[in-house]
Enzyme design. Sequence first.
Site, mmCIF file in Angstrom:
data_model
loop_
_atom_site.group_PDB
_atom_site.id
_atom_site.type_symbol
_atom_site.label_atom_id
_atom_site.label_comp_id
_atom_site.label_asym_id
_atom_site.label_seq_id
_atom_site.Cartn_x
_atom_site.Cartn_y
_atom_site.Cartn_z
ATOM 1 C CG ASP A 1 -15.118 25.747 22.675
ATOM 2 O OD1 ASP A 1 -15.315 26.730 21.929
ATOM 3 O OD2 ASP A 1 -14.018 25.511 23.208
ATOM 4 C CB VAL A 2 -18.877 28.761 19.396
ATOM 5 C CG1 VAL A 2 -20.177 29.018 20.137
ATOM 6 C CG2 VAL A 2 -17.778 29.715 19.850
ATOM 7 C CG ASN B 1 -23.879 37.758 20.762
ATOM 8 O OD1 ASN B 1 -23.608 38.915 20.443
ATOM 9 N ND2 ASN B 1 -24.002 37.368 22.031
ATOM 10 C CE1 TYR C 1 -14.011 41.794 20.413
ATOM 11 C CE2 TYR C 1 -13.749 44.038 19.603
ATOM 12 C CZ TYR C 1 -14.565 43.015 20.048
ATOM 13 O OH TYR C 1 -15.930 43.197 20.108
ATOM 14 C CE LYS D 1 -16.281 40.643 17.618
ATOM 15 N NZ LYS D 1 -17.441 39.712 17.578
#
Length: 249
Positions: A63-64, A90, A154, A158
């Site tokens: 898990d990042v 990514n 989202y 970003k």
Amino acid sequence: MESWADVSGRRVVLTGAGRGLGRILASAFDAAGAHLGLVARTKDSLDDLAQTLKGDPLVCAGDVRDDEFNGRVARQMVERFGGVDVWICNAGISPEMTSVSDMSPETWREIVDINLTGTFLGAQAAARVMEPGGRIIITGSVIGDRPRAGLSAYAASKSGAHALTQALALELGPRDITVNAVALGWFDTGLGAHWHRDERRENDIVDHTSLGRWGTAGDLPGAYLFLASAASGYVTGTTLTVDGGYSLI
């Protein structure tokens, strides 16, 4: 000039490698001769990807959002390949459109944690082991600069990733480590695939894209290969937009 864009022998960590755009990037960097560390949540997806590659990648499932996991990836890259030259943040998620009234706190936290916190933790792990000449590349989105209704979490994640890119570029520049983002437009694979299957949404994207089409797999790797190579040595703190002109209309 051709040799400047060479990434052969570069030691590259790629998160979100198990599916979609991550698999495309993995294939491109493998074909270019890079030594890969592939990161995704599930080992099965990474093992399946590894079987399609020419090289012998390091496979790291986890898990990042976990700082210890990111640190372990960095250490394993050092042990396996002797270091990390490029870290591509990514990994990301984008669920179906959800209004601000209907979005649960859990959904908000998951999107922001994976897309933004996970990106920071990956960059942090990279910075701890990178030597001068290192490259950190963050996958951003045109939605970070041009939000759409229903994608608030989202868009926020970003937009934050783009700002994080600039902040890290300022901090790591004195160490000769560059940090850049790639703001992706609408591709017919990866997170945008379910939009591509909706005729109304598909046509809406085409009508608002200068090139009059969605992005394809072949449109994606060039920007990342450039930013990972010596050709981009004086490029940092930049968000490179790859959207076919979507943000122009």
